[in-house]
Motif scaffolding. Structure first.
Motif, PDB file in Angstrom:
ATOM      1  N   LYS A 194       0.828  -1.212   0.000  1.00  0.00           N
ATOM      2  CA  LYS A 194       0.000   0.000   0.000  1.00  0.00           C
ATOM      3  C   LYS A 194       0.858   1.255   0.000  1.00  0.00           C
ATOM      4  CE  LYS A 194      -3.662   2.452   2.487  1.00  0.00           C
ATOM      5  NZ  LYS A 194      -4.206   2.938   1.192  1.00  0.00           N
ATOM      6  N   TRP A 195       1.917   1.272   0.814  1.00  0.00           N
ATOM      7  CA  TRP A 195       2.791   2.440   0.854  1.00  0.00           C
ATOM      8  C   TRP A 195       3.462   2.650  -0.500  1.00  0.00           C
ATOM      9  CZ3 TRP A 195       5.836   3.944   5.786  1.00  0.00           C
ATOM     10  CH2 TRP A 195       4.964   3.979   6.882  1.00  0.00           C
ATOM     11  N   THR A 196       3.820   1.557  -1.176  1.00  0.00           N
ATOM     12  CA  THR A 196       4.434   1.676  -2.498  1.00  0.00           C
ATOM     13  C   THR A 196       3.443   2.269  -3.490  1.00  0.00           C
ATOM     14  OG1 THR A 196       5.906  -0.203  -2.081  1.00  0.00           O
ATOM     15  CG2 THR A 196       5.516   0.400  -4.387  1.00  0.00           C
ATOM     16  N   ASP A 197       2.219   1.757  -3.490  1.00  0.00           N
ATOM     17  CA  ASP A 197       1.188   2.251  -4.413  1.00  0.00           C
ATOM     18  C   ASP A 197       0.860   3.718  -4.149  1.00  0.00           C
ATOM     19  OD1 ASP A 197       1.085  -0.238  -5.565  1.00  0.00           O
ATOM     20  OD2 ASP A 197      -0.712  -0.880  -4.474  1.00  0.00           O
ATOM     21  N   ASP A 198       0.897   4.115  -2.879  1.00  0.00           N
ATOM     22  CA  ASP A 198       0.507   5.480  -2.494  1.00  0.00           C
ATOM     23  C   ASP A 198       1.683   6.447  -2.437  1.00  0.00           C
ATOM     24  OD1 ASP A 198      -2.036   4.486  -2.233  1.00  0.00           O
ATOM     25  OD2 ASP A 198      -2.011   4.389  -0.041  1.00  0.00           O
ATOM     26  N   HIS A 199       2.888   5.986  -2.775  1.00  0.00           N
ATOM     27  CA  HIS A 199       4.099   6.824  -2.644  1.00  0.00           C
ATOM     28  C   HIS A 199       4.177   7.405  -1.225  1.00  0.00           C
ATOM     29  CE1 HIS A 199       4.140   6.441  -6.973  1.00  0.00           C
ATOM     30  NE2 HIS A 199       2.999   7.089  -7.069  1.00  0.00           N
ATOM     31  N   ALA A 200       4.025   6.526  -0.254  1.00  0.00           N
ATOM     32  CA  ALA A 200       3.821   6.985   1.127  1.00  0.00           C
ATOM     33  C   ALA A 200       5.053   6.848   2.006  1.00  0.00           C
ATOM     34  CB  ALA A 200       2.660   6.200   1.758  1.00  0.00           C
ATOM     35  N   PHE A 201       6.235   6.774   1.411  1.00  0.00           N
ATOM     36  CA  PHE A 201       7.441   6.597   2.223  1.00  0.00           C
ATOM     37  C   PHE A 201       8.001   7.927   2.725  1.00  0.00           C
ATOM     38  CE2 PHE A 201       7.042   2.705  -0.156  1.00  0.00           C
ATOM     39  CZ  PHE A 201       7.375   1.737   0.777  1.00  0.00           C
ATOM     40  N   GLU A 202       7.383   9.027   2.340  1.00  0.00           N
ATOM     41  CA  GLU A 202       7.734  10.350   2.850  1.00  0.00           C
ATOM     42  C   GLU A 202       6.444  11.045   3.244  1.00  0.00           C
ATOM     43  OE1 GLU A 202      11.695  11.259   0.158  1.00  0.00           O
ATOM     44  OE2 GLU A 202       9.702  11.368  -0.749  1.00  0.00           O
ATOM     45  N   PHE A 203       6.356  11.481   4.487  1.00  0.00           N
ATOM     46  CA  PHE A 203       5.104  12.046   4.991  1.00  0.00           C
ATOM     47  C   PHE A 203       5.394  12.891   6.227  1.00  0.00           C
ATOM     48  CE2 PHE A 203       5.878   7.806   6.683  1.00  0.00           C
ATOM     49  CZ  PHE A 203       5.726   7.963   8.056  1.00  0.00           C
ATOM     50  N   ASN A 217      -0.042  14.541  20.532  1.00  0.00           N
ATOM     51  CA  ASN A 217      -0.247  15.508  19.456  1.00  0.00           C
ATOM     52  C   ASN A 217      -1.368  16.484  19.810  1.00  0.00           C
ATOM     53  OD1 ASN A 217      -2.108  13.353  19.254  1.00  0.00           O
ATOM     54  ND2 ASN A 217      -2.519  13.832  17.110  1.00  0.00           N
ATOM     55  N   LYS A 218      -2.343  16.047  20.614  1.00  0.00           N
ATOM     56  CA  LYS A 218      -3.449  16.934  20.972  1.00  0.00           C
ATOM     57  C   LYS A 218      -2.964  18.109  21.818  1.00  0.00           C
ATOM     58  CE  LYS A 218      -7.071  13.407  20.756  1.00  0.00           C
ATOM     59  NZ  LYS A 218      -8.109  12.683  21.510  1.00  0.00           N
ATOM     60  N   SER A 219      -2.030  17.845  22.717  1.00  0.00           N
ATOM     61  CA  SER A 219      -1.588  18.922  23.609  1.00  0.00           C
ATOM     62  C   SER A 219      -0.514  19.795  22.971  1.00  0.00           C
ATOM     63  CB  SER A 219      -1.061  18.336  24.927  1.00  0.00           C
ATOM     64  OG  SER A 219       0.080  17.541  24.697  1.00  0.00           O
ATOM     65  N   ARG A 220       0.217  19.235  21.987  1.00  0.00           N
ATOM     66  CA  ARG A 220       1.329  19.981  21.406  1.00  0.00           C
ATOM     67  C   ARG A 220       1.011  20.568  20.036  1.00  0.00           C
ATOM     68  NH1 ARG A 220       6.070  20.251  23.092  1.00  0.00           N
ATOM     69  NH2 ARG A 220       6.949  20.298  20.989  1.00  0.00           N
ATOM     70  N   GLY A 221      -0.031  20.068  19.378  1.00  0.00           N
ATOM     71  CA  GLY A 221      -0.421  20.629  18.093  1.00  0.00           C
ATOM     72  C   GLY A 221       0.696  20.523  17.065  1.00  0.00           C
ATOM     73  N   GLN A 222       0.993  21.644  16.373  1.00  0.00           N
ATOM     74  CA  GLN A 222       1.987  21.647  15.310  1.00  0.00           C
ATOM     75  C   GLN A 222       3.368  21.240  15.805  1.00  0.00           C
ATOM     76  OE1 GLN A 222       1.713  22.397  11.993  1.00  0.00           O
ATOM     77  NE2 GLN A 222      -0.502  22.580  12.087  1.00  0.00           N
ATOM     78  N   GLY A 223       3.638  21.448  17.097  1.00  0.00           N
ATOM     79  CA  GLY A 223       4.948  21.115  17.643  1.00  0.00           C
ATOM     80  C   GLY A 223       5.214  19.634  17.715  1.00  0.00           C
ATOM     81  N   ASN A 224       4.216  18.814  17.441  1.00  0.00           N
ATOM     82  CA  ASN A 224       4.401  17.371  17.476  1.00  0.00           C
ATOM     83  C   ASN A 224       4.357  16.753  16.079  1.00  0.00           C
ATOM     84  OD1 ASN A 224       4.918  15.355  19.501  1.00  0.00           O
ATOM     85  ND2 ASN A 224       3.033  14.360  18.841  1.00  0.00           N
ATOM     86  N   ARG A 225       4.479  17.587  15.057  1.00  0.00           N
ATOM     87  CA  ARG A 225       4.512  17.096  13.687  1.00  0.00           C
ATOM     88  C   ARG A 225       5.961  17.090  13.201  1.00  0.00           C
ATOM     89  NH1 ARG A 225       2.342  20.237   9.914  1.00  0.00           N
ATOM     90  NH2 ARG A 225       1.002  18.751   8.814  1.00  0.00           N
ATOM     91  N   ILE A 226       6.320  16.037  12.465  1.00  0.00           N
ATOM     92  CA  ILE A 226       7.691  15.968  11.980  1.00  0.00           C
ATOM     93  C   ILE A 226       7.723  15.269  10.617  1.00  0.00           C
ATOM     94  CG2 ILE A 226       8.194  13.787  13.212  1.00  0.00           C
ATOM     95  CD1 ILE A 226      11.068  14.995  13.651  1.00  0.00           C
ATOM     96  N   PHE A 227       8.463  15.853   9.677  1.00  0.00           N
ATOM     97  CA  PHE A 227       8.652  15.213   8.381  1.00  0.00           C
ATOM     98  C   PHE A 227       9.417  13.909   8.579  1.00  0.00           C
ATOM     99  CE2 PHE A 227      11.486  14.208   4.877  1.00  0.00           C
ATOM    100  CZ  PHE A 227      10.572  14.064   3.836  1.00  0.00           C
ATOM    101  N   THR A 228       8.938  12.843   7.922  1.00  0.00           N
ATOM    102  CA  THR A 228       9.518  11.510   8.105  1.00  0.00           C
ATOM    103  C   THR A 228       9.819  10.875   6.749  1.00  0.00           C
ATOM    104  OG1 THR A 228       8.222  11.223  10.125  1.00  0.00           O
ATOM    105  CG2 THR A 228       9.166   9.239   9.147  1.00  0.00           C
ATOM    106  N   HIS A 229      11.012  10.350   6.618  1.00  0.00           N
ATOM    107  CA  HIS A 229      11.407   9.597   5.430  1.00  0.00           C
ATOM    108  C   HIS A 229      11.671   8.165   5.859  1.00  0.00           C
ATOM    109  CE1 HIS A 229      13.654   8.787   1.603  1.00  0.00           C
ATOM    110  NE2 HIS A 229      14.267   7.915   2.390  1.00  0.00           N
ATOM    111  N   ILE A 230      11.000   7.220   5.193  1.00  0.00           N
ATOM    112  CA  ILE A 230      11.209   5.804   5.469  1.00  0.00           C
ATOM    113  C   ILE A 230      12.053   5.206   4.347  1.00  0.00           C
ATOM    114  CG2 ILE A 230      10.109   3.563   5.860  1.00  0.00           C
ATOM    115  CD1 ILE A 230       9.532   5.592   8.063  1.00  0.00           C
ATOM    116  N   MET A 231      13.141   4.541   4.723  1.00  0.00           N
ATOM    117  CA  MET A 231      14.003   3.893   3.741  1.00  0.00           C
ATOM    118  C   MET A 231      13.321   2.621   3.257  1.00  0.00           C
ATOM    119  SD  MET A 231      17.446   4.382   5.921  1.00  0.00           S
ATOM    120  CE  MET A 231      17.672   5.964   6.738  1.00  0.00           C
TER     121      MET A 231
END
Length: 381
Positions: A194-203, A217-231
């Motif tokens: 599914k990740w391959t089909d959706d190009h979902a290894f970067e999010f 994430n509820k208490s920190r909002g935007q401060g708990n978001r992080i760009f992630t790259h999966i090898m």
């Protein structure tokens, strides 16, 4: 003449053209080569065993190679080894390290004392591990040499977690103020498809956590978001590329065990375990390095690397990140870089008719990579 593309110019060009998903890929076949060595702080050997037979040579030769060639890059994670190296080397080598850190060629990622386990540790164990490593960099003044001295470590690096992903780790990396985090693939076959089909290894990951005392994430909002790259193909992807005699690793593929004690345990997970530093058996674990790159085989090597890049191109939303390295690689860094640079220069100098305007193959660290990828993602997340 060195014809490797410089990271700064390529990043600027990509940012200029990036206006939507795959906008970088629409212009060129972008392969960004990420040199690294994964050096466990003790595993089948003791720390001293790994230091003697691999890590000392890795750091010595990488530092010299980068200081001699400004186009080269390398990332480093486990700070215990930096401490052992720093205590041993002369001031001249320390100054070399300061120069390549300041230039951004040698980049600290994660920078814990070791790379934290995610199975048996608590989140505060991970915090202590990270602080121990990063505080050491401050204690020797090396943090001051970083391009951003107040943010020496800007990227998380978690590539050997064994049992999948922990939301606590992503939360901690976000709260550390990292710009991005990089992890190897771990998941089910269905998830991989599914990740391959959706190009979902970067999010952009918005982790939540039920850990007591760890903000969600509820208490920190935007401060708990992080760009992630999966090898998608593990952290030894490019190092494992081979057709038999042409291999993309040219140093020794581990090291001789001839000076280590052989210990056999009936219930051991591995049939051989080693300790201390003396030996009563002569056992060698090595594989044949790839043929040296020369005028006669450089085109064949280049074709392999181009096929590697084309196969991975649809999986990512920006440049193709080729993770080059694996366990205790780059014991002979000058030789590794010398061979790879011949291949890269051949490709950059000889574009092929595959419908793309040009090829851009070069070495990269990670502080720049995520910026370009995020600019290529829908909505520029």
């Amino acid at each position: 003449m060195n014809r490797l593309k410089f990271v700064g110019a390529a990043v600027a060009a990509a940012l200029t053209t990036a206006s939507g998903a795959h906008s970088v890929h629409d212009k060129a076949l972008d392969l960004w080569i990420l040199p690294h060595a994964h050096c466990d702080v003790g595993w089948l050997y003791t720390v001293e065993g790994y230091w003697k037979y691999a890590v000392r040579d890795i750091l010595n030769t990488v530092v010299e190679a980068l200081d001699n060639d400004s186009s080269l890059r390398f990332i480093w994670s486990e700070i215990k080894w930096i401490q052992m190296w720093w205590d041993e080397v002369e001031e001249e080598q320390k100054e070399q390290m300061r120069r390549i850190v300041k230039s951004g060629q040698f980049e600290f990622v994660g920078a814990g004392w070791s790379q934290a386990d995610e199975v048996t540790t608590t989140w505060f164990d991970q915090v202590d591990n990270t602080l121990t490593g990063q505080d050491y960099l401050k204690s020797i003044g090396l943090s001051k040499s970083c391009p951003q001295p107040d943010r020496c470590v800007r990227v998380g690096w978690q590539i050997d977690m064994f049992a999948g992903y922990s939301a606590a780790t992503a939360s901690l990396h976000a709260m550390n103020g990292y710009d991005a985090t990089y992890m190897r693939w771990a998941g089910t076959d269905d998830m991989f498809t599914k990740w391959t089909d959706d190009h979902a290894f970067e999010f952009v990951w918005e982790p939540s956590s039920s850990e007591t005392g760890l903000a969600s994430n509820k208490s920190r909002g935007q401060g708990n978001r992080i760009f992630t790259h999966i090898m998608r193909h593990n952290y030894g992807d490019l190092a494992g590329l081979s057709n038999g005699t042409l291999r993309f690793t040219w140093d020794r593929d581990f090291f001789p065990l001839t000076e280590l004690e052989y210990v056999e345990e009936e219930e051991a997970e591995y049939s051989r375990q080693f300790k201390h530093g003396v030996n009563k058996d002569t056992v060698t674990v090595m594989s044949t390095p790839g043929d040296a790159v020369n005028d006669g085989n450089v085109a064949a090597y280049a074709d392999m690397l181009l096929d590697f890049a084309r196969e991975r191109r649809p999986n990512f939303q920006g440049p193709i990140l080729a993770v080059w390295g694996s366990d205790y690689r780059f014991t002979e860094a000058q030789y590794m870089y010398g061979n790879m640079s011949k291949i890269v220069n051949h490709i950059n100098d000889n574009p092929v008719g595959d419908g793309l305007a040009r090829h851009i193959f070069f070495y990269v660290a990670l502080a720049s990579h995520h910026v370009v990828v995020r600019s290529c993602m829908p909505g520029n997340l």
